[in-house]
Design a protein around this motif. Structure first.
Motif, PDB file in Angstrom:
ATOM      1  N   TYR A 176     -20.492   2.096 -23.292  1.00 24.77           N
ATOM      2  CA  TYR A 176     -20.053   2.103 -21.890  1.00 24.77           C
ATOM      3  C   TYR A 176     -19.252   3.349 -21.558  1.00 24.77           C
ATOM      4  O   TYR A 176     -18.264   3.675 -22.232  1.00 24.77           O
ATOM      5  CB  TYR A 176     -19.198   0.877 -21.599  1.00 24.77           C
ATOM      6  CG  TYR A 176     -18.913   0.699 -20.124  1.00 24.77           C
ATOM      7  CD1 TYR A 176     -19.945   0.448 -19.219  1.00 24.77           C
ATOM      8  CD2 TYR A 176     -17.619   0.790 -19.631  1.00 24.77           C
ATOM      9  CE1 TYR A 176     -19.693   0.292 -17.864  1.00 24.77           C
ATOM     10  CE2 TYR A 176     -17.360   0.629 -18.281  1.00 24.77           C
ATOM     11  CZ  TYR A 176     -18.392   0.389 -17.397  1.00 24.77           C
ATOM     12  OH  TYR A 176     -18.154   0.239 -16.060  1.00 24.77           O
ATOM     13  N   LYS A 177     -19.683   4.048 -20.509  1.00 23.69           N
ATOM     14  CA  LYS A 177     -18.932   5.147 -19.913  1.00 23.69           C
ATOM     15  C   LYS A 177     -18.311   4.619 -18.629  1.00 23.69           C
ATOM     16  O   LYS A 177     -19.001   4.407 -17.638  1.00 23.69           O
ATOM     17  CB  LYS A 177     -19.854   6.331 -19.596  1.00 23.69           C
ATOM     18  CG  LYS A 177     -19.123   7.519 -18.988  1.00 23.69           C
ATOM     19  CD  LYS A 177     -20.080   8.515 -18.375  1.00 23.69           C
ATOM     20  CE  LYS A 177     -20.616   8.070 -17.048  1.00 23.69           C
ATOM     21  NZ  LYS A 177     -19.575   8.014 -15.978  1.00 23.69           N
ATOM     22  N   PRO A 178     -17.018   4.385 -18.623  1.00 23.63           N
ATOM     23  CA  PRO A 178     -16.395   3.832 -17.416  1.00 23.63           C
ATOM     24  C   PRO A 178     -16.329   4.870 -16.300  1.00 23.63           C
ATOM     25  O   PRO A 178     -16.629   6.050 -16.506  1.00 23.63           O
ATOM     26  CB  PRO A 178     -14.999   3.439 -17.893  1.00 23.63           C
ATOM     27  CG  PRO A 178     -14.733   4.323 -19.060  1.00 23.63           C
ATOM     28  CD  PRO A 178     -16.057   4.574 -19.721  1.00 23.63           C
ATOM     29  N   PHE A 189     -28.071   0.969 -10.164  1.00 19.49           N
ATOM     30  CA  PHE A 189     -29.179   1.908 -10.345  1.00 19.49           C
ATOM     31  C   PHE A 189     -29.569   1.876 -11.818  1.00 19.49           C
ATOM     32  O   PHE A 189     -28.741   2.142 -12.690  1.00 19.49           O
ATOM     33  CB  PHE A 189     -28.747   3.301  -9.916  1.00 19.49           C
ATOM     34  CG  PHE A 189     -29.821   4.344 -10.011  1.00 19.49           C
ATOM     35  CD1 PHE A 189     -31.152   4.054  -9.709  1.00 19.49           C
ATOM     36  CD2 PHE A 189     -29.500   5.643 -10.395  1.00 19.49           C
ATOM     37  CE1 PHE A 189     -32.134   5.037  -9.786  1.00 19.49           C
ATOM     38  CE2 PHE A 189     -30.468   6.631 -10.474  1.00 19.49           C
ATOM     39  CZ  PHE A 189     -31.794   6.327 -10.169  1.00 19.49           C
ATOM     40  N   LEU A 190     -30.823   1.523 -12.101  1.00 18.00           N
ATOM     41  CA  LEU A 190     -31.304   1.378 -13.474  1.00 18.00           C
ATOM     42  C   LEU A 190     -32.256   2.511 -13.841  1.00 18.00           C
ATOM     43  O   LEU A 190     -33.110   2.899 -13.040  1.00 18.00           O
ATOM     44  CB  LEU A 190     -32.028   0.043 -13.652  1.00 18.00           C
ATOM     45  CG  LEU A 190     -31.305  -1.229 -13.198  1.00 18.00           C
ATOM     46  CD1 LEU A 190     -32.166  -2.450 -13.515  1.00 18.00           C
ATOM     47  CD2 LEU A 190     -29.938  -1.346 -13.854  1.00 18.00           C
ATOM     48  N   THR A 191     -32.106   3.008 -15.070  1.00 15.22           N
ATOM     49  CA  THR A 191     -33.002   4.018 -15.629  1.00 15.22           C
ATOM     50  C   THR A 191     -33.106   3.794 -17.134  1.00 15.22           C
ATOM     51  O   THR A 191     -32.318   3.034 -17.707  1.00 15.22           O
ATOM     52  CB  THR A 191     -32.469   5.452 -15.410  1.00 15.22           C
ATOM     53  OG1 THR A 191     -31.350   5.679 -16.275  1.00 15.22           O
ATOM     54  CG2 THR A 191     -32.083   5.707 -13.962  1.00 15.22           C
ATOM     55  N   PRO A 192     -34.027   4.468 -17.813  1.00 15.92           N
ATOM     56  CA  PRO A 192     -33.911   4.532 -19.273  1.00 15.92           C
ATOM     57  C   PRO A 192     -32.618   5.269 -19.646  1.00 15.92           C
ATOM     58  O   PRO A 192     -32.040   5.980 -18.825  1.00 15.92           O
ATOM     59  CB  PRO A 192     -35.142   5.359 -19.690  1.00 15.92           C
ATOM     60  CG  PRO A 192     -36.065   5.326 -18.510  1.00 15.92           C
ATOM     61  CD  PRO A 192     -35.191   5.218 -17.292  1.00 15.92           C
ATOM     62  N   VAL A 193     -32.157   5.089 -20.873  1.00 20.95           N
ATOM     63  CA  VAL A 193     -31.044   5.909 -21.358  1.00 20.95           C
ATOM     64  C   VAL A 193     -31.564   7.292 -21.738  1.00 20.95           C
ATOM     65  O   VAL A 193     -31.007   8.313 -21.341  1.00 20.95           O
ATOM     66  CB  VAL A 193     -30.333   5.247 -22.546  1.00 20.95           C
ATOM     67  CG1 VAL A 193     -29.260   6.184 -23.109  1.00 20.95           C
ATOM     68  CG2 VAL A 193     -29.698   3.933 -22.132  1.00 20.95           C
ATOM     69  N   THR A 194     -32.626   7.312 -22.521  1.00 24.10           N
ATOM     70  CA  THR A 194     -33.247   8.579 -22.921  1.00 24.10           C
ATOM     71  C   THR A 194     -34.732   8.523 -22.602  1.00 24.10           C
ATOM     72  O   THR A 194     -35.316   7.446 -22.434  1.00 24.10           O
ATOM     73  CB  THR A 194     -33.069   8.844 -24.426  1.00 24.10           C
ATOM     74  OG1 THR A 194     -33.725   7.806 -25.176  1.00 24.10           O
ATOM     75  CG2 THR A 194     -31.596   8.874 -24.811  1.00 24.10           C
ATOM     76  N   ALA A 248     -23.576   1.942 -18.199  1.00 19.44           N
ATOM     77  CA  ALA A 248     -23.665   1.239 -19.485  1.00 19.44           C
ATOM     78  C   ALA A 248     -25.021   1.498 -20.122  1.00 19.44           C
ATOM     79  O   ALA A 248     -26.018   1.723 -19.428  1.00 19.44           O
ATOM     80  CB  ALA A 248     -23.473  -0.255 -19.283  1.00 19.44           C
ATOM     81  N   ALA A 249     -25.050   1.453 -21.446  1.00 18.80           N
ATOM     82  CA  ALA A 249     -26.300   1.454 -22.201  1.00 18.80           C
ATOM     83  C   ALA A 249     -26.440   0.106 -22.885  1.00 18.80           C
ATOM     84  O   ALA A 249     -25.537  -0.310 -23.620  1.00 18.80           O
ATOM     85  CB  ALA A 249     -26.303   2.571 -23.242  1.00 18.80           C
ATOM     86  N   GLN A 256     -30.238   2.022 -19.089  1.00 25.15           N
ATOM     87  CA  GLN A 256     -28.980   2.438 -18.480  1.00 25.15           C
ATOM     88  C   GLN A 256     -28.749   1.663 -17.186  1.00 25.15           C
ATOM     89  O   GLN A 256     -29.622   1.591 -16.330  1.00 25.15           O
ATOM     90  CB  GLN A 256     -28.991   3.941 -18.184  1.00 25.15           C
ATOM     91  CG  GLN A 256     -27.700   4.428 -17.528  1.00 25.15           C
ATOM     92  CD  GLN A 256     -27.621   5.929 -17.410  1.00 25.15           C
ATOM     93  OE1 GLN A 256     -26.770   6.553 -18.058  1.00 25.15           O
ATOM     94  NE2 GLN A 256     -28.495   6.536 -16.620  1.00 25.15           N
ATOM     95  N   ILE A 257     -27.563   1.087 -17.077  1.00 27.38           N
ATOM     96  CA  ILE A 257     -27.139   0.362 -15.877  1.00 27.38           C
ATOM     97  C   ILE A 257     -25.982   1.129 -15.260  1.00 27.38           C
ATOM     98  O   ILE A 257     -24.893   1.190 -15.828  1.00 27.38           O
ATOM     99  CB  ILE A 257     -26.689  -1.071 -16.218  1.00 27.38           C
ATOM    100  CG1 ILE A 257     -27.796  -1.834 -16.946  1.00 27.38           C
ATOM    101  CG2 ILE A 257     -26.264  -1.811 -14.958  1.00 27.38           C
ATOM    102  CD1 ILE A 257     -27.356  -3.187 -17.483  1.00 27.38           C
ATOM    103  N   ALA A 258     -26.212   1.739 -14.101  1.00 25.23           N
ATOM    104  CA  ALA A 258     -25.173   2.511 -13.424  1.00 25.23           C
ATOM    105  C   ALA A 258     -24.722   1.777 -12.175  1.00 25.23           C
ATOM    106  O   ALA A 258     -25.536   1.192 -11.453  1.00 25.23           O
ATOM    107  CB  ALA A 258     -25.692   3.899 -13.062  1.00 25.23           C
TER     108      ALA A 258
END
Length: 479
Positions: free
Chosen positions: A192-194, A379-384, A425-426, A441-443
């Motif tokens: 998690y990156k806060p 906003f959802l994306t892949p992490v890598t 978050a990952a 990834q959940i932003a």
């Protein structure tokens, strides 16, 4: 106690408070696992086992007086080699700092000690964090627990691998472009990156050779969202050493652990409109995104965010954020001892106009993201863009059949969130046909750590990953 090493930090904390578990017993357990597993995966750079045992004995005496109020009381934790500690070297993965021992603990290390967590040691990272892989010139490369011939990702490489193999329940990492989320994804755990400023990042202290003031965050790596929340509750809060640090959270951290997110409106993108992505990663992440609609009651919509590819702008800002006089002098005097990708990067010919243009592009990304998040909760994306790959590469040079930049082409999704400062978050989205992890990834919106963590927790409940362990973690168990 059967399979004690598999228990979460949350469960361990409860056992300690109930006087059913001694911190001494816990440290002995993790010390044995580190002794058996770490010579293979190389998660740690320096160990503090004797000091940890001494601390555990002192805490055991405090238990007798009922003083166990801290959520991290007696919990073992690993610290990325990026964070200064007075007891052990802080090398940042570089020969230039191989003998550097700080005169003062990093602010976050101080907060962990005040919370009565027990520090097991420092964890491995690529040199200065200038890479998303797990090798450096000074220590053996950290190996991916799921495939020992693969990288564990970076730059919080050892922190992720240690948690993934059960060498500690929690680890502290840092993230300037994805350095928590990338290794979490590659190792099949939570990262998690806060929101920027939620956890202070002291400016002007320690060896700030690569202190990217615009981008740097600290955060947890753990097996569960609950454990990450424990660490966040201790580390968050303002400090004058960081002028961007936020006041105390306007929410209660325990409120992040409510799994009902029905009705949220969620945007997603698998390529941001310009990125190439591995087909198997795309397939796995697509299925995980669909769960938000089918299982969690959200409305999902695919979007094109609308900003241009900012990879060159990000590189430019990283370049100008470094301590160029010191690093360039170091390269001229110690070229053979410094990672080749760093020397090449420092020898690039950037102009002041490039810096100005990079800032302009960052502002464009921030503006377009803010407009997007006015319409959506998440906003959802892949992490890598790719799954884990072999050791000693900076990244693949081909993605989905097309040529790619090994340094940044496989990382289009993570550094965006550092440019904007929003929480991200990952979470493990699945495993490939080669049995290596892929992350989602959940932003969240600006400063909305509450909804971001709730979504991660809801996904964990719908698609639990915490009991899925790599073989190397299980093979060392005597339970």
């Amino acid at each position: 106690m059967k399979e004690l090493w598999k228990k979460s930090a949350t469960d361990l904390s409860q056992l300690i408070r109930q006087k059913e578990l001694s911190p001494v017993e816990l440290i002995d357990l993790y010390a044995e696992r580190i002794n058996n597993i770490d010579p293979i995966i190389h998660a740690f750079t320096f160990l503090s086992i004797e000091a940890a045992k001494e601390k555990a004995r002192a805490l055991e005496k405090e238990i007798l007086h009922g003083d166990t109020s801290s959520p991290l009381f007696g919990i073992p934790i690993a610290i990325k080699d990026h964070f200064d500690t007075v007891s052990t070297p802080s090398t940042y993965g570089s020969y230039l700092l191989k003998d550097y021992i700080a005169k003062e603990d990093h602010l976050l290390v101080k907060r962990l000690k005040e919370a009565k967590a027990i520090i097991l040691g420092k964890t491995n990272m690529p040199e200065f964090g200038f890479s998303a892989t797990s090798h450096n010139p000074i220590f053996p490369a950290t190996r991916n627990p799921w495939n020992l011939e693969y990288t564990s990702g970076g730059s919080s490489s050892g922190s992720a691998a240690a948690v993934a193999t059960g060498l500690c329940p929690l680890s502290l990492g840092s993230d300037g472009g994805g350095s928590i989320r990338i290794p979490a994804s590659f190792c099949g755990i939570f990262g998690y990156k806060p929101s920027r400023g939620r956890i202070p990042w002291p400016i002007g202290k320690g060896k700030d050779l690569e202190n990217w003031e615009l981008f740097s965050h600290a955060g947890p790596l753990s097996r569960t969202v609950e454990d990450a929340v424990l660490l966040l509750s201790v580390l968050s809060g303002p400090d004058p050493s960081d002028p961007y640090s936020l006041p105390k959270a306007e929410f209660c951290w325990s409120d992040c652990l409510k799994e009902d997110i029905r009705g949220l409106k969620i945007a997603y993108s698998l390529d941001l409109g310009y990125a190439r992505i591995d087909p198997e990663v795309k397939q796995i992440v697509t299925k995980s995104i669909e769960l938000f609609e089918t299982d969690l009651g959200c409305k999902i919509e695919e979007v094109d965010p609308g900003w241009p590819d900012p990879s060159e702008a990000f590189s430019t800002l990283v370049y100008f954020g470094a301590d160029l006089p010191v690093l360039k002098k170091a390269v001229s005097e110690n070229r053979q001892k410094i990672s080749s990708h760093i020397t090449r990067f420092l020898e690039r010919s950037f102009k002041p106009e490039d810096f100005s243009q990079a800032l302009k592009i960052r502002r464009k990304v921030i503006f377009e993201m803010s407009k997007l998040m006015e319409q959506y909760d998440l906003f959802l994306t892949p992490v890598t863009a790719v799954p884990p790959f072999p050791l000693y590469f900076q990244g693949p040079d081909i993605i989905d059949g097309e040529r790619a930049d090994p340094l940044l082409s496989w990382l289009p999704f993570t550094y965006i969130m550092n440019m904007t400062g929003q929480p991200a978050a990952a979470v493990p989205a699945g495993w490939t046909s080669k049995n290596v992890p892929v992350g989602l990834q959940i932003a969240g919106r600006h400063l909305d750590d509450l909804t971001t963590l709730r979504a991660a927790y809801a996904f964990q409940k719908a698609y639990p990953w915490q009991d899925k362990w790599p073989l190397i973690a299980l093979s060392a168990s005597k339970d």
